[in-house]
Scaffold this active site. Structure first.
Site, PDB file in Angstrom:
ATOM      1  CG  ASP A  15     -17.250  -9.269  45.417  1.00  0.00           C
ATOM      2  OD1 ASP A  15     -17.826  -9.676  45.914  1.00  0.00           O
ATOM      3  OD2 ASP A  15     -16.372  -7.990  44.696  1.00  0.00           O
ATOM      4  CB  SER A  16     -20.928 -10.274  42.115  1.00  0.00           C
ATOM      5  OG  SER A  16     -19.771  -8.963  43.301  1.00  0.00           O
ATOM      6  CB  CYS A  78     -19.552 -10.622  47.859  1.00  0.00           C
ATOM      7  SG  CYS A  78     -21.060 -10.029  46.496  1.00  0.00           S
ATOM      8  CD  GLU A 164     -16.875  -4.782  39.065  1.00  0.00           C
ATOM      9  OE1 GLU A 164     -16.426  -5.673  37.885  1.00  0.00           O
ATOM     10  OE2 GLU A 164     -16.537  -4.985  40.690  1.00  0.00           O
ATOM     11  CB  CYS A 198     -21.975  -3.033  48.994  1.00  0.00           C
ATOM     12  SG  CYS A 198     -21.360  -4.018  47.217  1.00  0.00           S
ATOM     13  CG  HIS A 200     -17.984  -3.275  44.373  1.00  0.00           C
ATOM     14  ND1 HIS A 200     -18.313  -4.499  44.885  1.00  0.00           N
ATOM     15  CD2 HIS A 200     -17.743  -3.781  43.456  1.00  0.00           C
ATOM     16  CE1 HIS A 200     -18.297  -5.227  43.363  1.00  0.00           C
ATOM     17  NE2 HIS A 200     -17.506  -4.536  42.329  1.00  0.00           N
TER      18      HIS A 200
HETATM   19  N1  DGL Z   1     -19.251  -6.415  46.147  1.00  0.00           N
HETATM   20  C1  DGL Z   1     -20.598  -6.999  46.137  1.00  0.00           C
HETATM   21  C2  DGL Z   1     -21.876  -6.811  47.362  1.00  0.00           C
HETATM   22  O1  DGL Z   1     -20.629  -7.153  48.762  1.00  0.00           O
HETATM   23  C3  DGL Z   1     -21.339  -6.715  45.107  1.00  0.00           C
HETATM   24  C4  DGL Z   1     -23.034  -6.627  44.709  1.00  0.00           C
HETATM   25  C5  DGL Z   1     -22.161  -7.232  43.082  1.00  0.00           C
HETATM   26  O2  DGL Z   1     -21.888  -7.843  42.208  1.00  0.00           O
HETATM   27  O3  DGL Z   1     -23.616  -6.652  42.829  1.00  0.00           O
HETATM   28  O4  DGL Z   1     -22.715  -7.171  47.898  1.00  0.00           O
END
Ligand code: DGL
Length: 279
Positions: A15-16, A78, A164, A198, A200
């Site tokens: 993931d990011s 992600c 974050e 998402c 997150h």
């Molecule tokens: N967890 C990522 C997703 O599902 C977050 C993306 C981001 O870094 O903006 O899209």
């Protein structure tokens, strides 16, 4: 007869940032026997507002890094990476460089669940700007269910930064979550099934629930992706045999471990040690 020592070939989860931990946690609960490497590109998060090319480039670097650590199978935990990079990775990079490896995303398994829940046929999708602009959800929903479902999307560009930065349970989170949910239901009050598109967003679930109409079913991706991975490994014994099974997990981040470890420990519910890498 002595059991042959299996080569360490973990499943990679990418993931990011921290969001993919919500997927990892569900996968480890459902499939505790496998080895895992979690890779968070925390130094370059968020991906949500970045261009197609940049998300593809970053995601490819992460996948190649996980391949170099002997992952045979990588899950893009992600949505933004699944929306903007998965297809090119599957159709170009795997074919030309890594024909035996596999990379899977989180959008298709989520979309497959929709028909089990919706009665009105009106679906809401919350995601990053990148995911929403890519139209991956409406396109995948049409592929799986045909064109009779009404899909309304809402981009929530502030939600990933809230997660974050550990700002999930305060007035700022209330403000942005309320704003986006109100927008979505104003545009389609008949929505009865909502995808948190998402990884997150489950970390904002308490705040999301405060503002959601009570009759709405929320599809959270962790358990859905975990079930779909289990199904995939059953259907692909050749891949299942390559994935080693010692029940271990390794955490890797592109940010400082001093930042990553306390927050990731909080999400996973236990203390953990991470390693820093650079692509
Ligand atoms: N967890 C990522 C997703 O599902 C977050 C993306 C981001 O870094 O903006 O899209």
């Amino acid at each position: 007869m002595n059991k042959v020592q299996q080569k360490y070939q973990p499943i990679g989860i990418f993931d990011s940032g921290y969001g993919g931990l919500t997927i990892l946690k569900s996968i480890m609960q459902r499939l505790p026997q496998y080895d895992y490497i979690y890779l968070g590109d925390n130094a370059r998060t968020p991906y949500g507002s970045r261009s197609f090319d940049v998300v593809y480039d970053y995601t490819r670097q992460a996948v190649v890094t996980l391949f170099s650590m002997d992952c045979q199978l990588v899950i893009l935990a992600c949505n933004t990476a699944s929306a903007k990079a998965l297809r090119t990775i599957q159709q170009n990079d795997l074919l030309t460089g890594f024909p035996e490896r596999r990379v899977l995303g989180v959008i298709r398994p989520s979309v497959e669940q929709i028909p089990l829940f919706t009665k009105t046929g009106h679906i809401g999708v919350l995601g990053t700007s990148g995911t929403v602009l890519s139209d991956s959800y409406p396109m995948e929903i049409a592929k799986v269910s045909g064109n009779h479902l009404v899909v309304t999307q809402e981009a929530c560009p502030m939600w990933v930064p809230l997660v974050e930065n550990d700002e999930t349970d305060n007035k700022a989170a209330d403000y942005f979550v309320h704003k986006n949910i109100t927008n979505l239901f104003r545009r389609d009050p008949e929505i009865d099934t909502l995808i948190l598109g998402c990884t997150h967003y489950p970390l904002l679930r308490k705040t999301i629930d405060k503002f959601l109409p009570a009759h709405v079913t929320v599809l959270e991706q962790g358990p859905i992706v975990a079930e779909s991975l289990s199904d995939y490994l059953n259907r692909h014994p050749e891949m299942d045999q390559k994935c080693s099974k010692n029940g271990s997990v390794r955490y890797i981040t592109t940010e400082s471990v001093d930042n990553f470890e306390p927050r990731a420990s909080l999400f996973m519910g236990n203390p953990l040690v991470a390693e820093k890498i650079q692509f």
